[in-house]
Enzyme design. Sequence first.
Site, PDB file in Angstrom:
ATOM      1  N   ASP A  10       0.882  -1.119   0.186  1.00  0.00           N
ATOM      2  CA  ASP A  10       0.205  -0.051  -0.083  1.00  0.00           C
ATOM      3  C   ASP A  10       0.897   1.163  -0.167  1.00  0.00           C
ATOM      4  O   ASP A  10       1.973   1.306   0.395  1.00  0.00           O
ATOM      5  CB  ASP A  10      -0.909   0.108   1.320  1.00  0.00           C
ATOM      6  CG  ASP A  10      -2.216  -0.803   1.284  1.00  0.00           C
ATOM      7  OD1 ASP A  10      -2.184  -1.601   0.008  1.00  0.00           O
ATOM      8  OD2 ASP A  10      -2.921  -0.845   2.017  1.00  0.00           O
ATOM      9  N   ASP A  11       0.293   2.305  -0.412  1.00  0.00           N
ATOM     10  CA  ASP A  11       0.789   3.689  -0.256  1.00  0.00           C
ATOM     11  C   ASP A  11       1.948   3.935  -1.358  1.00  0.00           C
ATOM     12  O   ASP A  11       2.835   4.591  -1.129  1.00  0.00           O
ATOM     13  CB  ASP A  11       1.252   4.107   1.176  1.00  0.00           C
ATOM     14  CG  ASP A  11       0.159   3.959   2.329  1.00  0.00           C
ATOM     15  OD1 ASP A  11      -1.062   3.859   2.085  1.00  0.00           O
ATOM     16  OD2 ASP A  11       0.591   3.781   3.436  1.00  0.00           O
ATOM     17  N   HIS A  59      -7.404   4.303   1.311  1.00  0.00           N
ATOM     18  CA  HIS A  59      -6.705   4.394   2.196  1.00  0.00           C
ATOM     19  C   HIS A  59      -7.085   4.681   3.537  1.00  0.00           C
ATOM     20  O   HIS A  59      -8.329   5.346   3.660  1.00  0.00           O
ATOM     21  CB  HIS A  59      -5.764   5.885   1.758  1.00  0.00           C
ATOM     22  CG  HIS A  59      -4.961   6.158   2.503  1.00  0.00           C
ATOM     23  ND1 HIS A  59      -3.715   5.376   3.047  1.00  0.00           N
ATOM     24  CD2 HIS A  59      -4.474   7.529   3.215  1.00  0.00           C
ATOM     25  CE1 HIS A  59      -2.809   6.127   3.795  1.00  0.00           C
ATOM     26  NE2 HIS A  59      -3.366   7.513   3.769  1.00  0.00           N
TER      27      HIS A  59
END
Length: 308
Positions: free
Chosen positions: A13-14, A134
């Site tokens: 993620d991210d 998110h």
Amino acid sequence: LRMLQVKLIVTGDDFGYCPRRNQGIVDCFLAGAVSNVSLLVNGSAAADAAKLARRYNIPIGLHANLSEGSPVCEVLKTNSSLLNQHGFFHGKMGFRTALSKGLLNMSEVKQELKAQVELFHELTGHLPPHMDGHQHVHVLPEVRHIFAEVLEEYGIKYTRVPIEPGLHNCDWIPPALMDFYLGVEEDSFNTVDVFTKHGIRWPDIYIGLSTMGKNMSVSNIWSAIDTAIVEFTSKVPMHPMPQSTTATIELMVHPGYPSVPPVGGCGEGPDDFSQSWERLHELQTLLKPELQTHYKTRNIQLCSFKDL
């Protein structure tokens, strides 16, 4: 005992948060420790991340962000219910508070989600095969309906529903964080029907809350996978044919080299988790060879959403 084939999507993620995060995720991908990434299009290094994904052929989806940093939709950057008095998104908990007070305009949520899909398309040259939220904003009340509409409009097939088997037995998770996780779980249960109605799919099993940051270890990942598989097989009816069943798992991870301010973030600079050693700890754990060996011996095949 019939053969259970496990397909494991390890999602970093991210991606796009900062150059050091990008580098860490790419290092994990090249080592075969991450098989899929989720891009923050409002991240300060999003364009760089998209280039890296293209260069190394990394399967990439969209990490829709309504809670950290700045919107990507021009119209919403100046005056919008999604912004706090400083002109940024409300934050992980602030977003939830504003939502519960009825302060968020859902048409602006839709506008921003669509703008993020469009920007993703612009950066990568394709629509995201999967899209999640998110800080798990996509399973929140009201937002879940808008999110599902956007996915359906763009024909995005896959998402993430963060219901983790065995989460309740993880006594190492501090109470405040556990409360947050249990809230995410409850919101996720209430989202299943909405996503189903819109024809959206997700892997059979989700893992990642109990293995985040300092809590990640090789044995932790093993036991999370084992717990999940046991629960999955107990639910799947036994058929005489076929002899094999496939279970798909998404393991959410956050590896990276720690951010060094002021570089990074989504408009406000990098957050504490991003600057902490916990990112590096995840990276080092995921790169351990005994993890890869375990996958091989357990008939676990790493893949991405487009392989499902």
